[in-house]
Design a protein around this motif. Structure first.
Motif, short mmCIF file in Angstrom:
data_model
loop_
_atom_site.label_atom_id
_atom_site.label_comp_id
_atom_site.label_asym_id
_atom_site.label_seq_id
_atom_site.Cartn_x
_atom_site.Cartn_y
_atom_site.Cartn_z
N ALA A 465 76.11 -42.43 67.99
CA ALA A 465 77.52 -42.36 67.61
C ALA A 465 77.98 -43.66 66.97
CB ALA A 465 78.38 -42.04 68.85
N ILE A 466 77.50 -44.79 67.52
CA ILE A 466 77.88 -46.09 66.95
C ILE A 466 77.32 -46.22 65.54
CG2 ILE A 466 77.54 -48.57 67.16
CD1 ILE A 466 77.55 -48.19 70.19
N PHE A 467 76.05 -45.84 65.36
CA PHE A 467 75.44 -45.91 64.03
C PHE A 467 76.17 -45.00 63.04
CE2 PHE A 467 70.93 -47.34 65.49
CZ PHE A 467 71.45 -48.56 65.82
N ILE A 474 72.92 -49.08 58.04
CA ILE A 474 71.78 -49.19 58.97
C ILE A 474 70.66 -48.30 58.43
CG2 ILE A 474 70.98 -48.81 61.32
CD1 ILE A 474 73.85 -49.28 62.23
N ILE A 475 69.50 -48.91 58.25
CA ILE A 475 68.33 -48.20 57.74
C ILE A 475 67.15 -48.56 58.62
CG2 ILE A 475 66.74 -47.97 55.79
CD1 ILE A 475 69.03 -48.60 53.92
N MET A 486 68.74 -43.20 58.05
CA MET A 486 69.83 -43.84 57.32
C MET A 486 71.15 -43.35 57.92
SD MET A 486 68.76 -43.58 53.28
CE MET A 486 70.14 -44.59 52.75
N ASN A 487 72.02 -44.26 58.28
CA ASN A 487 73.30 -43.80 58.82
C ASN A 487 74.22 -43.33 57.69
OD1 ASN A 487 74.08 -46.25 57.70
ND2 ASN A 487 75.52 -46.73 59.35
N PRO A 488 75.32 -42.59 58.01
CA PRO A 488 76.18 -42.03 56.96
C PRO A 488 76.73 -43.08 56.01
CG PRO A 488 76.68 -41.01 59.08
CD PRO A 488 75.71 -42.10 59.36
N ILE A 502 64.93 -37.70 53.96
CA ILE A 502 64.65 -39.06 53.47
C ILE A 502 63.19 -39.44 53.68
CG2 ILE A 502 67.03 -39.84 53.84
CD1 ILE A 502 66.07 -41.11 56.44
N GLU A 503 62.34 -38.47 54.09
CA GLU A 503 60.95 -38.81 54.39
C GLU A 503 60.19 -39.31 53.15
OE1 GLU A 503 62.47 -36.10 55.23
OE2 GLU A 503 62.53 -36.11 57.43
#
Length: 1006
Positions: A465-467, A474-475, A486-488, A502-503
């Motif tokens: 939730a924080i990410f 954040i990656i 990858m975060n939103p 994203i693979e």
């Protein structure tokens, strides 16, 4: 408690036998009781009718004696007061009545026996009106006597003179609390508890006679309940006393009337009880002998249920139904023992807690894992889990669990437990009902410790939730640089859809070549060696444009120490970089601005040393700015100037913004300086230094001194004027006022100037002059008058507002106010006007005053759509008063009438005398017409009280017409005409009443 088969069989046979006998006894009892009640009611009705006939006869005798006395009194003459009193004293009416009285036709008692100090007036009594108006005897309803307030019934007959004219009313009273024809009957009893009572007939009957004197005159329904606990089951009969239109009731309380029936019912129940007891004993003995073999088998089965391993002796040899049942049961129990042992071995080895509970929620089986999860011993298995629940909710949890265990629904729940060793565990509880023939025998289920799993899931959800919510990018990538998360925020900035895979992406897809080079040479090696790398770098956005970020790379290792993946945390610092550049440019522009200002601008640190000065210091003091940096204020200005400046500087260092003036000697001559000190604070609020601004105000001071001399001359002239003079600017603030202003408001000049008109006058007074101020500020001269009235004072002023335009434009910058006190002139005008509008006899408004005030009231009603009423009154028979007693008495009556009229109305209601005996009343602000109708009715009642005029008692009445108005095109004349028409309707209706218009008048009649 569950009954045995033999007991149920015995009870069933006994119940059927008792039901048959009881039904027969009940039928006989009902038949006899119905006949008994009917016979009692017939006898009691006959007794009631006999008593009613006897009372009717006695009342007739009393009325005949009273009528005979009236004839004798009328034949002897009614005029002599002494003869009337002697007649009542000599006449032997006391043998039948408690008192006797003779009343004139106006209700005044002219003779009474026994004598009374102040005989009352009986004109309002119904029996008196009936005898006077119909000239026939009457018996009153029960009432309270006016003198002694005792309950009584009054018999009254007309008294006719020798010429046959009605001259008075003879009345005699029967005190309901004394021994007389009614009192004797109230003390009579029937049987052990029966009693008589008399009530009036009609919709609301009241008690005339009753054994309890406290219930006399009370409502009959309430008295029936209040006396002796009366109920609707009491045996009551009634008969009519026709001469008085009363009901004579004979009431026998239920407890006395039905006592023989109650005794018979108790005897019958006692007989049925002993009969049932005997039958039950015989049936139970017979059933026990028949059911003995089956009971032996039932005891054996019960023992095996309680302890399956117990050895019981079953008769498996008998060649009958009991032997067949015993053999089948023995084989079934053998199979069940084997299955139970197999299940126990499986459940004891299970890594999950298993349990079984009965329908009351008590545990009947738990395995070892269940005990380990709960931290319980085997002997605590039944309800030990409840001790792990918080005490304040324990009883609620027990009730909820009992409902679950007895329900046919499965259960899936999470429960938090506090074990005895202080640890807390979170368990997942699953159970399913055990159904046999549709009946819930209990539940079986599992208990799993999910404490650690829940903690891990919660931590993962929190971190995710924080990410997902952070605005930082954040990656995460594996050791080869392939992206795994990858975060939103990162997806949006780099143009990757939120649900896109994203693979196939790597870090090289989002970083320019110079950043990739730093990855391999600096970032990754440092993160692998120390665990983290922190610095700044450049990355690409969704259009492959570079932007700066604050960058952190974290290396994550597995349990063997090998780098498993990397996390990259980035924050956009484009705005910060841009702000740094803007700050540098701003500092350059600030230097350019300050160097070209004519004022001295500097910055002092905490030690009061110059850290910045503008070019004006060189122009003023012929000193290079660089030479001042580092010098203290005291060193630059000297000790004498420092002594003037120090208090202000110390106050500014304490956190206050300061402005002061001082005079300095400069190379160009004397200068007056205005200095402003502004503290600079850090994030903690501490003062770090001072900004200083020194402005040359020498020319301003010289102009100010010239202006002050001019103002002094103007003030000397203005203060000598008797009227109030002031100048008010465009913000409506006082900038000048003369001495008359200060005397009027009791304020000093400083307390007036600078304040607004609203602040000085207050909100209500300001609203009355606001539109005049607006007109003056718009450029129009204004002249108006204002009146101020209080309970003990009156003032009137004439105000002139003269606009003031700017010197070089036509814009209005304020206005001059000249206020003259014209109170004396206004008071004289009002005195003359009042003399023309006041009736000199009554002090009320005359016709002229009425016309003015009625028009004003209708204007207010029309603008507010408020209801108002016009009341038109005159005195009934006033001409006869003038003709009989003279005009002087008539004038005194008019003054007394107007005084009583004023006392009967609100203080805000306007009263007027139009002439002669005609009066009007205007009532404003009515919420509904009933207020005016009620006030008019009270006035009619008030005027019925005799007036004491010149030692005479004069009786008059008033007739009133009412009309209403609530806006519309109607004129005052139309409203007066309608009220006058209502007055004449009241006259035609017999005078002494109120007549009102049905609806408010809306327009002039055609």
């Amino acid at each position: 408690m569950r009954l045995k088969l033999r007991t149920k069989t015995a009870l069933l046979i006994t119940s059927l036998l008792l039901a048959l006998v009881g039904a027969t006894g009940w039928w006989q009892y009902r038949s006899l009781s119905s006949e008994y009640v009917g016979l009692m009611r017939e006898q009691q009705q006959a007794l009631t009718e006999s008593a009613a006939a006897d009372l009717d006869y006695k009342l007739g005798v009393h009325m005949a004696a009273l009528a005979r006395a009236a004839r004798e009194l009328g034949a002897g003459g009614f005029a002599d007061p002494a003869a009337r009193q002697r007649f009542l004293a000599d006449r032997d009416l006391r043998a039948m009545f408690d008192n006797a009285a003779l009343a004139a036709l106006d209700g005044d008692i002219v003779a009474i026996h026994p004598p009374a100090a102040q005989p009352p007036n009986v004109a309002d009594r119904d029996y008196f009106k009936r005898v006077r108006d119909r000239r026939e005897p009457a018996i009153s309803a029960p009432l309270l006597t006016k003198g002694r307030l005792e309950p009584a019934v009054v018999m009254a007959v007309p008294v006719e003179g020798p010429d046959g004219e009605l001259v008075g009313v003879l009345g005699a009273a029967l005190n309901l609390q004394r021994a007389n024809v009614l009192g004797d009957l109230s003390r009579a009893t029937v049987g052990r508890a029966g009693y008589y009572e008399i009530v009036t007939r009609g919709e609301s009957p009241r008690v005339v006679m009753h054994p309890d004197s406290a219930l006399l005159l009370k409502p009959a329904a309430a008295a029936a309940v209040a006396f002796a606990g009366g109920t609707e089951n009491d045996l009551a009969t009634h008969a009519t006393v026709s001469s008085a239109d009363w009901d004579l009731r004979l009431i026998v309380p239920a407890r006395a009337a039905y006592a023989p029936l109650e005794q018979a019912r108790r005897n019958l129940l006692l007989q049925l009880f002993w009969l049932g007891l005997g039958c039950a004993l015989l049936v139970w003995l017979g059933t026990a002998w028949v059911m003995r073999p089956l009971e032996a088998l039932s005891n054996a089965i019960r023992t095996l249920r309680r302890s399956p391993d117990s050895q019981v002796r079953l008769d498996v040899i008998a060649n009958d139904e009991r032997g067949d049942l015993a053999r089948e049961f023995d084989e079934l129990m053998t199979e069940l023992r084997e299955q139970r042992l197999e299940v126990a071995a499986v459940t004891d080895a299970s890594p999950v807690g298993l349990f079984r509970c009965d329908s009351d929620g008590r545990m009947t089986y738990v395995n070892d894992e269940y005990l380990a999860i709960h931290g319980l011993e085997r002997e605590e298995a039944q309800e030990g889990w409840l001790t792990l629940v918080r005490e304040e909710i324990r009883e609620k949890v027990r009730q909820d669990w009992t409902q679950v265990a007895s329900a046919a629904e499965p259960l899936n729940a999470i429960r938090r437990l506090h074990r005895k060793d202080g640890t807390r565990v979170l368990v997942a509880l699953r159970s399913r009902p055990v159904l046999v023939g549709g009946r819930v025998l209990g539940h079986v289920g599992t208990v799993t410790d999910i404490t650690e799993r829940t903690r891990a899931e919660r931590a993962l959800r929190t971190l995710t939730a924080i990410f997902d919510l952070t605005t930082d990018y954040i990656i995460q990538s594996d050791a080869k640089g392939r992206l795994i998360y990858m975060n939103p925020a990162a997806r949006r900035r780099t143009g990757v859809d939120l649900d896109a895979p994203i693979e196939t992406l790597s870090v090289s897809d989002f970083n320019p070549p110079q950043t990739l080079k730093r990855f391999s040479s600096e970032m990754v090696p440092t993160a692998v060696a120390t665990g983290v790398w922190v610095g700044e770098s450049l990355v690409w956005d969704n259009q492959r444009r570079e932007f700066p970020v604050s960058h952190m790379v974290i290396a994550h290792r597995d349990k063997y120490g090998k780098v498993e993946y990397f996390s990259g945390l980035m924050r956009d610092i484009s705005a910060a970089k841009a702000a740094e550049q803007a700050l540098r440019e701003s500092e350059h522009r600030l230097r350019m601005v300050t160097d070209h200002l004519p004022a001295l601008i500097s910055y002092l640190d905490r030690d009061l040393r110059f850290r910045f000065v503008n070019k004006a210091y060189q122009d003023w003091f012929d000193v290079e700015p660089q030479q001042l940096l580092g010098l203290s204020v005291r060193e630059f200005y000297g000790d004498e100037a420092w002594a003037q400046m120090e208090p202000y500087i110390r106050a500014a260092l304490a956190g206050r913004q300061m402005t002061y003036e001082r005079r300095v000697a400069a190379p160009g001559g004397r200068r007056d300086i205005q200095t402003t000190l502004v503290p600079e604070r850090n994030e903690q609020g501490e003062v770090m230094g001072l900004y200083t601004l020194d402005s040359d105000i020498t020319e301003h001071h010289e102009a100010e001194e010239a202006l002050q001399e001019s103002e002094a001359r103007l003030r000397t002239v203005a203060d000598a004027l008797p009227m109030r003079v002031a100048y008010i600017d465009s913000d409506e603030r006082y900038r000048f006022n003369n001495l008359a202003y200060e005397r009027e408001f009791g304020l000093s000049r400083d307390q007036i100037q600078g304040h607004t008109v609203k602040e000085l006058l207050g909100e209500p007074a300001y609203q009355s002059v606001e539109h005049h101020i607006r007109a003056a500020l718009a450029g129009d001269p204004v002249t108006f008058q204002s009146e101020i009235s209080h309970s003990d004072s009156y003032n009137c002023y004439e105000a002139q507002y003269i606009p003031q335009t700017a010197a070089n434009t036509e814009a209005v910058v304020g206005f001059h106010a000249v206020i003259t006190d014209i109170t004396r002139q206004k008071l004289e005008e009002k005195r003359l006007l009042n003399l023309a509008q006041i009736d000199p006899l009554t002090g009320l408004a005359n016709r002229a005053g009425f016309d003015v005030r009625l028009s004003e009231a209708m204007d207010r009603s029309r603008s507010a759509a408020a209801l108002m009423a016009l009341m038109y009154l005159d005195i009934d028979g006033f001409k006869q008063i003038n003709d009989q007693f003279g005009h002087q008495t008539g004038d005194e009556l008019l003054k007394a009438f107007s005084s009583r009229l004023s006392h009967g109305l609100r203080s805000s209601d306007m009263r007027a005398r139009l002439g002669g005996d005609e009066f009007t009343v205007v009532m404003e602000g009515l919420s509904n017409p009933d207020i005016a109708v009620s006030a008019a009715a009270k006035l009619v009642m008030a005027m019925q009280t005799p007036f004491a005029i010149e030692q005479r008692t004069i009786r008059v009445t008033a007739s009133i017409g009412l009309a209403f108005y609530q806006g519309g095109a109607a004129t005052a004349a139309a409203l007066v005409k309608q009220a006058d028409e209502m007055l004449y309707q009241a006259k035609r209706a017999g005078r002494n009443n109120v007549q009102m218009a049905a609806l408010p008048i809306e327009g002039d009649p055609p």
